[in-house]
Design an enzyme around this catalytic site. Structure first.
Site, short mmCIF file in Angstrom:
data_model
loop_
_atom_site.label_atom_id
_atom_site.label_comp_id
_atom_site.label_asym_id
_atom_site.label_seq_id
_atom_site.Cartn_x
_atom_site.Cartn_y
_atom_site.Cartn_z
N CYS A 77 0.83 -1.20 0.00
CA CYS A 77 0.00 0.00 0.00
C CYS A 77 0.87 1.26 0.00
O CYS A 77 1.58 1.52 -0.97
CB CYS A 77 -1.00 -0.03 1.16
N HIS A 178 -3.84 -4.80 0.12
CA HIS A 178 -3.36 -5.35 1.39
C HIS A 178 -3.43 -6.88 1.34
O HIS A 178 -4.50 -7.45 1.60
CB HIS A 178 -4.21 -4.84 2.56
N GLU A 180 -2.36 -8.97 3.42
CA GLU A 180 -2.64 -9.51 4.75
C GLU A 180 -4.13 -9.44 5.10
O GLU A 180 -4.56 -10.00 6.10
CB GLU A 180 -1.79 -8.79 5.81
#
Length: 196
Positions: A77, A178, A180
């Site tokens: 990001c 993202h 994650e």
């Protein structure tokens, strides 16, 4: 494997560490130069302000180390955005300058900014980062600024206009989304990065 998450003081460290742990590895969040130099893989996460992230890296004397790094680095990001040379954010700020691109406020007339939520990632250049991930798979985004398509673009995403959702130059990788927070596709991408 030594895995380091650079402490930009503006990253989602807990969920990134948890995802890496799911894959079977431990990661440390640090700004310690020796630990960074001994790392096998480095993550450069960031959410929020480019100004804050660059200020923190400057204060920790990490700018030169990152620019000269020969280890694989994945910017996430804001971490991908600051690999470029300049961001329009905060009336303009010089960033790391590793890759030759600028970061712009998204230029949307009809869709809301920030771009929040799930969107497809269209892989346009073969990269080990996307091994076992189908083109147009969904990933989770949360950003107001983006990077136009350029020579380093390996994947793009359309949100009114197309932008770079993943970049690569030598050992420097970046994703605008993202991983994650992107379920199984995100886990696969992080796994791929750790296996490069």
């Amino acid at each position: 494997m030594n895995i380091v998450i650079l402490d930009t003081s503006c990253g989602n460290f807990y969920s990134l560490k948890s995802t890496i742990k799911k894959i079977g590895f431990n990661a440390i969040v640090t700004n310690n130069k020796d630990l960074i130099l001994n790392a096998d893989k480095i993550f450069l996460p960031g959410v929020g302000s480019a100004y804050s992230a660059i200020k923190k890296l400057k204060n920790d004397n990490l700018i030169k180390l990152i620019k000269n790094c020969k280890k694989d680095i994945l910017g996430i990001c804001l971490g991908m955005q600051i690999l470029g040379k300049y961001s329009e954010e905060n009336k303009g700020i010089n960033t790391l300058g590793i890759l030759n691109y600028s970061v712009h406020l998204m230029n949307n007339k009809n869709l809301p900014i920030p771009h929040m939520g799930w969107n497809t990632v269209n892989i346009i250049k073969k990269s080990p980062l996307f091994k076992n991930i189908h083109t147009n798979s969904y990933f989770y985004f949360s950003h107001s600024y983006n990077i136009n398509l350029n020579n380093y673009t390996i994947a793009k995403t359309k949100y009114e206009n197309s932008f770079s959702s993943a970049i690569q130059k030598n050992n420097f990788f970046g994703v605008q989304f993202h991983p994650e927070r992107s379920g199984t596709n995100g886990i696969q991408l992080i796994k791929n990065f750790l296996q490069i």
